[in-house]
Design an enzyme around this catalytic site. Structure first.
Site, PDB file in Angstrom:
ATOM      1  N   SER A   1       0.824  -1.126  -0.175  1.00  0.00           N
ATOM      2  CA  SER A   1      -0.399   0.189  -0.522  1.00  0.00           C
ATOM      3  C   SER A   1       1.317   0.772  -0.034  1.00  0.00           C
ATOM      4  O   SER A   1       2.548   0.839   0.313  1.00  0.00           O
ATOM      5  CB  SER A   1      -0.679   0.047   1.637  1.00  0.00           C
ATOM      6  N   ASP A   2       0.314   2.194  -0.303  1.00  0.00           N
ATOM      7  CA  ASP A   2       0.735   3.395  -0.161  1.00  0.00           C
ATOM      8  C   ASP A   2       1.106   4.090   1.728  1.00  0.00           C
ATOM      9  O   ASP A   2      -0.255   3.134   2.043  1.00  0.00           O
ATOM     10  CB  ASP A   2       0.613   4.449  -0.978  1.00  0.00           C
ATOM     11  N   CYS A   3       2.055   4.663   2.160  1.00  0.00           N
ATOM     12  CA  CYS A   3       1.584   4.608   3.056  1.00  0.00           C
ATOM     13  C   CYS A   3       1.083   5.924   3.597  1.00  0.00           C
ATOM     14  O   CYS A   3       0.027   6.606   3.655  1.00  0.00           O
ATOM     15  CB  CYS A   3       3.607   5.680   3.627  1.00  0.00           C
ATOM     16  N   ASP A   4       0.254   4.254   4.596  1.00  0.00           N
ATOM     17  CA  ASP A   4      -1.220   4.092   5.259  1.00  0.00           C
ATOM     18  C   ASP A   4      -2.143   4.634   4.631  1.00  0.00           C
ATOM     19  O   ASP A   4      -3.882   5.271   5.132  1.00  0.00           O
ATOM     20  CB  ASP A   4      -1.321   5.425   6.285  1.00  0.00           C
ATOM     21  N   SER A   5      -2.189   4.065   3.320  1.00  0.00           N
ATOM     22  CA  SER A   5      -3.007   4.251   2.258  1.00  0.00           C
ATOM     23  C   SER A   5      -4.174   3.198   2.828  1.00  0.00           C
ATOM     24  O   SER A   5      -5.650   3.354   2.535  1.00  0.00           O
ATOM     25  CB  SER A   5      -2.621   3.854   1.114  1.00  0.00           C
TER      26      SER A   5
END
Ligand SMILES: *[C@@H]1O[C@H](CO)[C@@H](O)[C@H](O)[C@H]1NC(C)=O
Ligand SMILES: *[C@@H]1O[C@H](CO)[C@@H](O)[C@H](O)[C@H]1NC(C)=O
Ligand SMILES: *[C@@H]1O[C@H](CO)[C@@H](O)[C@H](O)[C@H]1NC(C)=O
Length: 776
Positions: A293-297
């Site tokens: 995932s993108d960071c914290d997506s």
């Protein structure tokens, strides 16, 4: 990435700390094994440590030993240690967009590793159109990454490159990408990834990651940010544009990871969409690797987008969609309860972990001593080597684009132009030259220093910074230009104007820069040269139309050696060869164009201009592919077919639904090896040696699906003055001569495709194999 990490340069650290770091570095120890340490007999004899066993069996063995609590703590970027099995913690997040970067907690500069080679920003390197260069840069970056890993200063999993399409000229992260064309972006992706990952079968030198899947190319525009953006994208544009670089990255580059994005696509967060992750990336494209995932997506689609009503549902949706790793804590917190509540099976967690563990094994992380493995000998001596730094300089030379050359005014002569006024907020740029997602450079050569190697310089900033809010420094700049034999203005943008989370509002030079340029040009004694640093295009119509401005160069963000490369081009030591990887639009283009409108095709009835050279037909400042040389190249076709027969697969024949609208469905064609071979002679008719960047466009038969033209191949060739070289071009028919219909189906239009190479044209007729020729 969401987390902004301040860039620290060595220069900004107090001397005592630097001394301390250097001492520390001198005693830097090699990294201990991540797992399977031979000193730990109990764990290193377990089957998952057996190098001779096939990786899938080792993964199954390890999964069988992990408890549920241990498993969920491995689903996140800072994966926890499993001490009872001799496995250490691992930070998955490192970055290497154009050099090992200090963005991401996996990488630490200092000690034995004070810096790393900082290549030009990707948009500049893309302008070289040289796939060999892209792969060579990847090799150097992964050498330095492995060296830093061995020294305990970096990870082995790099979330680079960014291959989103540079769809809107205002996008703050356009600089990170290879530009607006899907084939260029896909070729860049595959080449850079090959360089990073190495060429050793299934084994990985480092693991690369193509991001951000998909239709992510808006950061923060007019109150809409990427955490809330729902990109409404047609099936046609997905297949035709947004998917292309990712598909090429997976299929041609064999990338070990793909990252899903923050935004939604047609109402579904990309990291929760089984259609995008499980069906497309893993199912159709056969990703051999992990999806991150993108960071914290995952947290973003639960907390910000309220996509699910409980966090456990969000965790379950993400994993069931095909997500294997969370950058952020979310999956470690909620996955176990999701399983307990029956929203997710333990088998789903196992498949996710199998994908990440397999990549770690392919990297050699379960093979014991790093020093005993391939690349185990790389260390501090292999970072910032003279050869690596020379490649950073070479990349900048290949990427600089000569936009205009009146007279011609360039190249300057070191005999006639002995004093040069070097003016502008970027005239002594250092950190600005490396753009974003950079690291700590080995050293810099600013434009002022670079030009100083050829001439005596008179330096004036002209504006305090790129914002250029006042004219206090104008008179000094004007006086310098009056005295000097030539004037070089180094203007443009930096990260205060275009960056992650910062889209531009317009396309003009910021503040009063334009006024400074015009006033200096008016006063200058000698020729005035405008050098632009920027990631995105700038509307410099005023300079293009000003007869006092002799030449315009675009340097992008040219990396640590950028100033030397600029000077080499100005003085003709390097003959420019770069070509624009994106359209340079006039300011009016964006005045009524919402960044949120994803449509690629123009739509006259709603006054929508369309995007990129493929679909936008209006006026431009400089077109995609534009770039001049100090010499002149002429093409002739030496050989090329006039007719190409497209063989249909066994059960199809012409005159049927297969070729409705005179366009054959690609998956009804025997595509394998179906290509068009051309031989093109390139003659250098000028008096200087040069390298020609040849772009081949095709104009498909007219029809409502077809772009006005599309890039189908490119090649580079060095041609000495007054000589000729032959270049072979191969065009894969199904991949590059196809177009996409409204339902997202790729088809090959039958009839005449016109190939355009520079000023020449070649007509190619594509005909389906007729009934009777194909036997089922
Ligand atoms: C492409 O780049 C490589 C690496 O810098 C270089 O050796 C090669 O000469 C370049 N190709 C051309 C045709 O200039
Ligand atoms: C140029 O920049 C360097 C490094 O930041 C600095 O040391 C130097 O003083 C600057 N030169 C001028 C003339 O401003
Ligand atoms: C098209 O193909 C179908 C079978 O897929 C066949 O029944 C039909 O006769 C064909 N039509 C023509 C015009 O050949």
């Amino acid at each position: 990435m969401k987390t902004g990490i301040a860039t620290t340069t060595m220069a900004s650290l107090p001397q005592t700390i630097i001394l301390f770091l250097l001492l520390l570095g001198a005693f830097a120890q090699a990294r201990d094994p991540f797992a399977c340490d031979s000193k730990d007999v109990k764990t290193s004899s377990l089957p998952f440590c057996k190098v001779s066993m096939p990786i899938p069996n080792r993964v199954t063995d390890l999964l069988g030993r992990l408890t549920m609590q241990e498993k969920v703590r491995l689903l996140v970027n800072n994966a926890a240690a499993v001490p009872r099995l001799g496995i250490k913690g691992y930070e998955w997040w490192s970055e290497a967009l154009h050099g090992v970067s200090n963005v991401g907690p996996g990488t630490k500069f200092g000690g034995a590793f004070p810096g790393a080679t900082s290549f030009p920003q990707v948009i500049t390197t893309a302008a070289s159109f040289n796939a060999t260069l892209w792969e060579a840069i990847g090799r150097v970056v992964s050498d330095e990454a492995r060296a830093m890993y061995n020294g305990g200063a970096a990870g082995l999993t790099y979330w680079s490159p960014n291959v989103n399409i540079f769809r809107d000229p205002r996008w703050g992260r356009g600089q990170e990408t290879p530009g607006e064309d899907p084939v260029l972006a896909g070729t860049y992706a595959a080449s850079y990834v090959k360089g990073l990952q190495g060429n050793n079968g299934d084994r990985l030198k480092v693991a690369a990651c193509c991001k951000h899947f998909t239709a992510y190319d808006l950061d923060n525009w007019n109150g809409v940010d990427r955490f809330h953006f729902n990109a409404k994208v047609s099936k046609q544009d997905i297949e035709d544009t947004f998917d292309v670089p990712f598909k090429m990255c997976v299929q041609d580059g064999n990338v070990a990871s793909v990252m899903c994005s923050y935004n939604q696509v047609n109402g579904v967060p990309t990291c929760a969409d089984p259609n995008l992750l499980k069906r497309t990336i893993r199912g159709q494209w056969n990703l051999n690797g992990y999806i991150v995932s993108d960071c914290d997506s995952v947290g973003v689609f639960y907390n910000t987008q309220h996509y699910t009503s409980t966090p456990e549902e969000a965790a379950a949706d993400a994993i069931k969609a095909g997500l294997d790793l969370d950058c952020g804590p979310f999956l470690a917190q909620y996955t176990e309860n999701a399983v307990t509540r029956g929203l997710l099976k333990e088998a789903d967690v196992n498949s996710a972990l199998a994908n990440t563990l397999t990549v770690q094994m392919r990297l050699g992380m379960f093979d014991g001593e790093p020093s005993a493995q391939p690349f185990g000998n790389l260390g501090p001596k292999d970072v910032c080597t003279p050869a690596h730094q020379e490649l950073a300089l070479e990349a900048a030379r290949q990427g600089i684009v000569l936009l205009n050359n009146r007279g011609p005014s360039l190249p300057l002569s070191h005999l006639r132009h002995r004093t040069v006024a070097v003016i502008g907020p970027n005239s002594n740029a250092t950190v600005t030259m490396i753009g974003n997602y950079a690291g700590v450079a080995c050293a810099y050569t600013s434009p002022l220093q670079g030009i100083g190697n050829y001439a005596k310089t008179i330096h004036q900033m002209g504006c305090e910074d790129v914002a250029c809010n006042d004219d206090k420094l104008f008179s000094g700049a004007i006086n310098a230009a009056r005295q000097a034999d030539a004037t070089v203005l180094v203007m443009g943008l930096d990260q205060s104007i275009e960056a992650e989370f910062r889209d531009r509002t317009g396309l003009l030079l910021p503040g009063r820069q334009q006024e400074l340029v015009s006033k200096v040009a008016m006063a200058a004694k000698g020729p005035t040269i405008l050098v632009l640093m920027s990631g995105g295009p700038i509307d410099v119509s005023f300079a293009k139309n000003d007869p006092r401005i002799g030449a315009i160069l675009w340097a992008g963000y040219p990396g640590q050696a950028g100033g030397a490369a600029i000077a080499d081009v100005l003085y003709g030591t390097t003959n420019p060869e770069g070509k624009l990887p994106m359209t340079w639009y006039p300011q009016e283009y964006v005045s009524n164009l919402p960044m949120t409108d994803m449509a690629m095709r123009s739509s006259p009835n709603r006054n929508y201009p369309g995007r990129t050279y493929k679909f936008y037909k209006g006026p431009v400042v400089y077109p995609f592919g534009h770039g001049l040389s100090y010499t002149n190249f002429v093409h002739t076709i030496a050989s090329a077919p006039k007719v190409v027969t497209v063989p249909l697969d066994g059960h199809r024949h012409s005159g049927n639904a297969t070729i409705s609208g005179k366009a054959i469905k690609v998956n009804h064609v025997r595509c394998n090896k179906l290509s068009v071979g051309l031989q093109v002679d390139v003659k250098n008719t000028g008096s200087k040696d040069g390298t020609h960047t040849m772009l081949v466009f095709s104009k498909p038969p007219a029809g409502h699906w077809a772009p006005q033209k599309q890039l189908v191949a490119f090649a580079k060739v060095h041609v000495p003055a007054r000589s000729q070289r032959r270049v072979g071009i191969n065009i894969h028919v199904c991949k590059f001569l196809s177009v996409v219909d409204r339902s997202g189906v790729r088809r090959i239009p039958t009839g005449v495709h016109n190939l355009h190479i520079g000023g020449i044209k070649h007509s190619l007729s594509l005909q389906p194999a007729t009934l009777g020729v194909i036997k089922s």
